[in-house]
Design a protein around this motif. Structure first.
Motif, short mmCIF file in Angstrom:
data_model
loop_
_atom_site.label_atom_id
_atom_site.label_comp_id
_atom_site.label_asym_id
_atom_site.label_seq_id
_atom_site.Cartn_x
_atom_site.Cartn_y
_atom_site.Cartn_z
N GLN A 179 42.35 21.08 46.58
CA GLN A 179 42.51 21.84 45.35
C GLN A 179 41.18 21.94 44.60
N GLY A 180 40.99 23.08 43.95
CA GLY A 180 39.85 23.24 43.06
C GLY A 180 38.57 23.70 43.73
N VAL A 181 38.61 24.11 45.01
CA VAL A 181 37.40 24.66 45.65
C VAL A 181 37.21 26.08 45.12
N ASP A 182 36.21 26.26 44.27
CA ASP A 182 36.03 27.58 43.65
C ASP A 182 35.07 28.48 44.42
N HIS A 183 34.24 27.89 45.30
CA HIS A 183 33.28 28.68 46.06
C HIS A 183 33.24 28.28 47.52
N VAL A 184 33.23 29.27 48.40
CA VAL A 184 32.98 29.07 49.82
C VAL A 184 31.78 29.93 50.19
N ILE A 185 30.79 29.33 50.85
CA ILE A 185 29.59 30.07 51.26
C ILE A 185 29.42 29.95 52.76
N GLU A 209 41.89 31.33 41.53
CA GLU A 209 40.84 32.30 41.84
C GLU A 209 39.70 31.62 42.59
N GLY A 210 39.00 32.40 43.40
CA GLY A 210 37.88 31.84 44.15
C GLY A 210 36.85 32.89 44.49
N TRP A 211 35.74 32.42 45.03
CA TRP A 211 34.62 33.32 45.34
C TRP A 211 34.09 32.94 46.71
N ALA A 212 33.92 33.93 47.60
CA ALA A 212 33.42 33.69 48.94
C ALA A 212 32.25 34.60 49.21
N VAL A 213 31.17 34.04 49.75
CA VAL A 213 29.99 34.83 50.07
C VAL A 213 29.52 34.52 51.48
N ARG A 238 39.78 28.34 52.21
CA ARG A 238 39.60 27.06 51.52
C ARG A 238 39.54 27.23 50.02
N THR A 239 39.30 28.46 49.54
CA THR A 239 39.27 28.71 48.10
C THR A 239 40.44 29.60 47.73
#
Length: 330
Positions: free
Chosen positions: A294-300, A324-328, A317-318
């Motif tokens: 829980q709480g993974v806000d960013h995946v890169i 909400e989450g952000w993946a790049v 994972r986010t």
């Protein structure tokens, strides 16, 4: 803490409660683990309630997962959900002493484990599959990716007396369909939101960057966005080690995790990450599948994943369970 079922829970639980075989596909982070554990508890209540063995041995439910990390997670979820039930769950995987597992299996009605270690126990006759009534294959496509095809077949054959098979995954490929045709009889099929493999709450973007400037860009992104909890994915253990070291040199609280680390060390790192005592995890795909943190806000994606399926699982994972989450991707 559950108030409303997710779509996979809403569809899978009633079917599984009736004892029917199920093949289900649902995006990662949608609550598949709970969806097969709830019917498992109901099965144990049905066959054991009122007996001295209720919730303990012999093994009635066997859950097979591809990785040690996922085995630990599913077992922990089972313990959490069965908090007010007399149900014991044993977790078996390689890299840890067998002695403790020898004691736990006979006292447990549910066993969660990786294919190799499950077969090891079957071969040693420390895991009796004769009374297994419910067999769950979780992320079976990943098991095939990791070379467990024959192991999965052998486990299915060992559990030939089972009454029910539940197969759940975020992706169903041709190999999985072949397994279903061979080992699963008449079954119900569930496909949740099949047109969209990633959740809407993930903001996905990519940067085109020269290979020799990737680390520089990674540092700039982390400094700009200042995320609370981030997973950076690399393709190899060597790259994970180098990136984590470079991030620590820049003052980031980072640690690498991959199959080259001792199991105890991997568990310790994951505990720190889950507990908020570590903010940045640099991982190979060993951490991509099934891990519910829980709480993974960013995946890169420092390295582009090998396949579209791996991308789906990394990004998953986010933005779990409606967050909400952000993946790049670099």
């Amino acid at each position: 803490g559950y108030e409303d079922p997710t779509p996979i829970q809403e569809q899978l639980i009633p079917i599984a409660l009736e004892g029917r075989d199920v093949v289900a596909r649902s995006r990662t982070g949608t609550g598949k683990t709970c969806a097969f554990l709830v019917p498992a508890f109901s099965l144990l209540e049905e066959v054991q309630e009122g007996t001295e063995e209720y919730g303990r041995g012999p093994v009635r439910v066997l859950v097979v997962v591809p990785t040690r990390e996922l085995a630990i997670q599913v077992a922990a979820e089972s313990e959490k959900l069965s908090r007010f039930l007399p149900v014991r769950t044993a977790c078996v995987y390689g890299g840890t002493p067998l002695k403790r597992q020898f004691k736990e299996i006979p006292q447990s009605a549910i066993v969660v484990g990786t294919p190799g270690r499950i077969l090891d126990h079957i071969g040693r006759r420390t895991l009796d599959t004769e009374k297994v009534e419910m067999l769950v294959l979780d992320e079976v496509d990943r098991m095939y990716d990791l070379g467990f095809r024959e192991d999965v077949d052998r486990i299915l054959q060992a559990c030939r007396n089972r009454e029910q098979t539940v197969l759940v995954s975020a992706t169903l490929n041709e190999d999985v369909e072949s397994l279903v045709a061979k080992h699963v009889g008449e079954h119900e099929r569930i496909e949740i939101e099949s047109t969209s493999l990633t959740v809407d709450e993930v903001e996905q973007t990519f940067y085109v960057v020269r290979h020799d400037r990737k680390r520089e860009l990674l540092v700039a992104l982390l400094e700009e966005r200042d995320p609370e909890r981030t997973i950076v994915f690399t393709r190899t253990r060597f790259t994970a080690d180098r990136v984590a070291y470079a991030l620590r040199q820049k003052g980031f609280d980072a640690s690498e995790i991959h199959s080259g680390l001792p199991q105890r060390r991997r568990e310790e790192i994951l505990r720190r990450f889950r507990g908020g005592r570590l903010s940045l995890l640099v991982a190979t795909d060993v951490a991509a599948r099934g891990l519910d943190i829980q709480g993974v806000d960013h995946v890169i994606n420092y390295d582009i994943p090998e396949s579209p399926e791996d991308y789906v699982h990394r990004v998953g994972r986010t933005a779990r369970m409606g967050e909400e989450g952000w993946a790049v991707t670099l």
